[in-house]
Design an enzyme around this catalytic site. Sequence first.
Site, PDB file in Angstrom:
ATOM      1  N   CYS A  80     -83.402   0.878   9.794  1.00  0.00           N
ATOM      2  CA  CYS A  80     -82.775   0.931  10.807  1.00  0.00           C
ATOM      3  C   CYS A  80     -82.436   2.361  11.424  1.00  0.00           C
ATOM      4  O   CYS A  80     -82.920   3.525  11.400  1.00  0.00           O
ATOM      5  CB  CYS A  80     -81.283  -0.310  10.796  1.00  0.00           C
ATOM      6  N   ARG A  81     -81.123   2.625  12.897  1.00  0.00           N
ATOM      7  CA  ARG A  81     -80.527   3.233  12.936  1.00  0.00           C
ATOM      8  C   ARG A  81     -79.587   4.396  12.586  1.00  0.00           C
ATOM      9  O   ARG A  81     -79.704   4.866  12.130  1.00  0.00           O
ATOM     10  CB  ARG A  81     -80.274   2.968  14.430  1.00  0.00           C
TER      11      ARG A  81
END
Length: 98
Positions: free
Chosen positions: A63-64
Site C-alpha cells: 500500500c502507500r
Amino acid sequence: MKQMTAKEVEALLKHDKSLNIVDVREVDEVAAGKIPGAVHIPLGLLEFRMQELDKSKEYIMVCRSGGRSGRACQLLDSHGYNIINMAGGMLAWEGPTE
C-alpha cells in the site's frame, strides 16, 4: 505477520524472482504508479475478491505506507493465505513503476 522491506522486494524482482504482488491502494494512487506486475485489488474490495488469489502461492501486500497492506495481511491470513507485508509501502519503494 511476516514482513519484507521494499529493498528486499526490489532485490528479488531484479533477480527475476517471480513474485505475486498485490497492491491494495485506491485507484487514483495506483494510477500514479505501481510495482511492475502487481495486481491491483483495493483494500475495500479485497474481502469480495480474495477468491481470485491462490492459497498455494505466497503474496506480497503493498500500500502507500504499510498500514492498509498490514490490514490486508490480517484479513487474508485469517482465511489461510500465505502473506507478506511490504513494510514502508510505496513511500519506501525506489524501484521501477508502471
